[in-house]
Design a protein around this motif. Sequence first.
Motif: not given
Length: 230
Positions: A2, A4, A6, A137, A165, A183, A185, A187, A190, A196
Amino acid sequence: MNETTLPLRDRVQAGRALGAALRTYRGRHDVLVLALPRGGVPVACEVAEFLGAQVDLMIVRKLGTPGQEELAMGAIASGGVRVLNRDVIEMLRISEHAIGEVERRERREIERREHAYRGTRPRPAIAGQCVILVDDGVATGATMRAAIAALRQSKPARVVVAVPVAPPDTVDVLRREADEVVCLAMPEPFTAIGCWYVEFSQLSDEEVRSRLAQSWAAQAAAEEEGSRLI
């Protein structure tokens, strides 16, 4: 994973970052990278290039809710696989007839895409392979779940889901169905995949064909070079 930053610049950058996150699969001869078109193709091609693996297609279609096409009530894949989101279907009281109408339309689109993207190229062998499923994603996860279910029918040795993502709850669901989920990221909240990315344009069939053709040509050249060195 987690860490990365964005938003991601574009699908190419996302694919390169995802390839690096999958580096333990680099150089293996049993790895096959399968892209979910359209958006997953440029991501998967970058992943495959980084790993030195073959890339091909896993064609899956979302079943959009009548009147709310972006809301998935399920998904279908080649081979007759269907995954339904019963919570959505029951909440909106969607009939089997309505589901069938959407499914028939999307089956025709799967057949069209198979012809448009693959042409006469045979489907890759899946049995015994470590298959990495790649998309740009996931949101609800219905499409990816259909891809996993379709793959299991062909007896791969391992199914890895790799996406830049996704929402945390969807990743939890996918972890129960795949052997591994990578994965970059997760967030919250979402909202949507495109939120993203800085650049998240729709890809045309021609762009998909072109990107695949580049990767397939590079693979063929590498295989030819390797055979000369043996």
